[in-house]
Write a protein that holds these residues in place. Structure first.
Motif, PDB file in Angstrom:
ATOM      1  N   ASN A   1      46.541  -5.925  76.254  1.00 18.34           N
ATOM      2  CA  ASN A   1      45.827  -4.842  76.943  1.00 18.34           C
ATOM      3  C   ASN A   1      44.429  -5.339  77.322  1.00 18.34           C
ATOM      4  N   THR A   2      43.548  -4.467  77.754  1.00 12.50           N
ATOM      5  CA  THR A   2      42.224  -4.909  78.204  1.00 12.50           C
ATOM      6  C   THR A   2      41.456  -5.633  77.100  1.00 12.50           C
ATOM      7  N   LYS A   3      41.825  -5.393  75.846  1.00 11.56           N
ATOM      8  CA  LYS A   3      41.094  -5.998  74.723  1.00 11.56           C
ATOM      9  C   LYS A   3      41.603  -7.381  74.335  1.00 11.56           C
ATOM     10  N   GLY A   4      42.765  -7.760  74.830  1.00  7.83           N
ATOM     11  CA  GLY A   4      43.289  -9.082  74.504  1.00  7.83           C
ATOM     12  C   GLY A   4      44.800  -9.123  74.453  1.00  7.83           C
ATOM     13  N   THR A   5      45.283 -10.253  73.904  1.00  8.18           N
ATOM     14  CA  THR A   5      46.724 -10.468  73.780  1.00  8.18           C
ATOM     15  C   THR A   5      47.017 -10.978  72.372  1.00  8.18           C
ATOM     16  N   GLY A   6      48.125 -10.520  71.808  1.00  4.07           N
ATOM     17  CA  GLY A   6      48.493 -10.990  70.480  1.00  4.07           C
ATOM     18  C   GLY A   6      49.975 -10.838  70.230  1.00  4.07           C
TER      19      GLY A   6
END
Ligand SMILES: *[C@@H]1O[C@H](CO)[C@@H](O)[C@H](O)[C@H]1NC(C)=O
Ligand SMILES: *[C@@H]1O[C@H](CO)[C@@H](O)[C@H](O)[C@H]1NC(C)=O
Ligand SMILES: *[C@@H]1O[C@H](CO)[C@@H](O)[C@H](O)[C@H]1NC(C)=O
Ligand SMILES: *[C@@H]1O[C@H](CO)[C@@H](O)[C@H](O)[C@H]1NC(C)=O
Ligand SMILES: *[C@@H]1O[C@H](CO)[C@@H](O)[C@H](O)[C@H]1NC(C)=O
Length: 260
Positions: free
Chosen positions: A117-122
């Motif tokens: 999402n806009t906060k990152g990938t994991g």
């Protein structure tokens, strides 16, 4: 040098700024149940950039995917058709948990949850373990003039630990047969104890540690007197009935002939 530290600092910040959390120990799911695959991430109330992909880790088969704010099932493996469910109300809270209905042996294995999402990938990997509770053992006792066979039949998964115990808790030797069902998700088990003793007190125990199941069944057989004398009583009774019938028949024939 300074650049390197700066780069490392940025990388570390990025690495722990977005994390996907899945159960670290294997999760047990029993045959036919609905599996709940837990996966949590740092939420973003705006889900328009959210992409969730659930895949099998072994062969990257797509189990379920979500983007453009809806389920995207064109690339879903046919093995999971109409069986998966992602709760859309939970997505904005950072909950990408997936449910898989009618769990079977083929569904056991590792699942990869990828979130971006806009906060990152994991991503995170969780493991599902399959087991089936053993059914209530069906008892049958077979009597022969030479011995007695006590047999239990049941179905479950995986292969259990079986014991037949005597009255003092000692191990008894037994015979056993396993057969696999067509889908491989159940074992049919037939376990037999044979004894020459017509009276006994034994215990059948079954352990299925994967499913945390333990069964214990007692079989007590007793009898009074001598089997042979009882058989002769039965034989004697049959003989008496036979004699009475034949005498009756002879008398009747004799009377009939006399009347002619
Ligand atoms: C969510 O994000 C998208 C694209 O980043 C943007 O167009 C939209 O206006 C946002 N919605 C809200 C409610 O902030
Ligand atoms: C999907 O599953 C539901 C019940 O869970 C069933 O009613 C429906 O017929 C299924 N659809 C297909 C196409 O198999
Ligand atoms: C995540 O969603 C699932 C499915 O709706 C739910 O069962 C579970 O309790 C949720 N987890 C949390 C931490 O809220
Ligand atoms: C059978 O054996 C168990 C011990 O294994 C004992 O507790 C029980 O009383 C015995 N029953 C009979 C009827 O002998
Ligand atoms: C009976 O056999 C099992 C293994 O099959 C073993 O774990 C157990 O200790 C044995 N019990 C006795 C009383 O010998």
């Amino acid at each position: 040098m300074l650049w390197c530290f700066l780069l490392l600092w940025i990388l570390l910040r990025c690495a722990d700024s977005f994390s996907v959390t899945v159960p670290s120990s294997p999760v047990l799911v029993v045959r036919g149940a609905t599996a709940s695959l837990s996966c949590e991430f740092e939420p973003d109330s705006n889900i328009s950039n959210l992409v969730i992909t659930w895949q099998r880790e072994e062969d990257t088969r797509v189990v379920h995917s979500f983007y453009y704010q809806k389920d995207q099932l064109e690339r879903q493996s046919s093995d999971y058709f109409n069986r998966t469910k992602l709760n859309h109300n939970e997505l904005a809270k950072g909950n990408a948990s997936l449910s898989i209905a009618n769990f079977g042996l083929k569904d056991a294995g590792k699942y990869l949850c990828t979130v971006s999402n806009t906060k990152g990938t994991g991503k995170g990997v969780l493991e599902l373990v399959y087991a089936a509770f053993f059914s209530e053992p069906r008892l049958s006792i077979h009597l022969k003039s030479s011995d007695v066979t006590v047999q239990y039949e049941m179905e479950g998964y995986p292969r259990p630990e079986v014991m037949w115990l005597g009255p003092e808790g000692q191990n008894l030797s037994y015979l056993q047969e396993f057969t696999s069902t067509s889908d491989g998700g159940l074992y049919y088990l037939k376990s037999r104890y044979v004894t020459q003793n017509p009276a006994f007190n034994i215990t059948f125990t079954l352990k299925n540690p994967t499913a945390h199941q333990e069964l214990q069944r007692h079989v007590i057989l007793s009898y009074d007197g001598n089997i042979n004398s009882r058989t002769s009583v039965v034989a004697l009774s049959i003989l008496c009935i036979f004699l009475m019938c034949s005498t009756g028949l002879l008398l009747w024939l004799y009377c009939r002939d006399k009347q002619r």
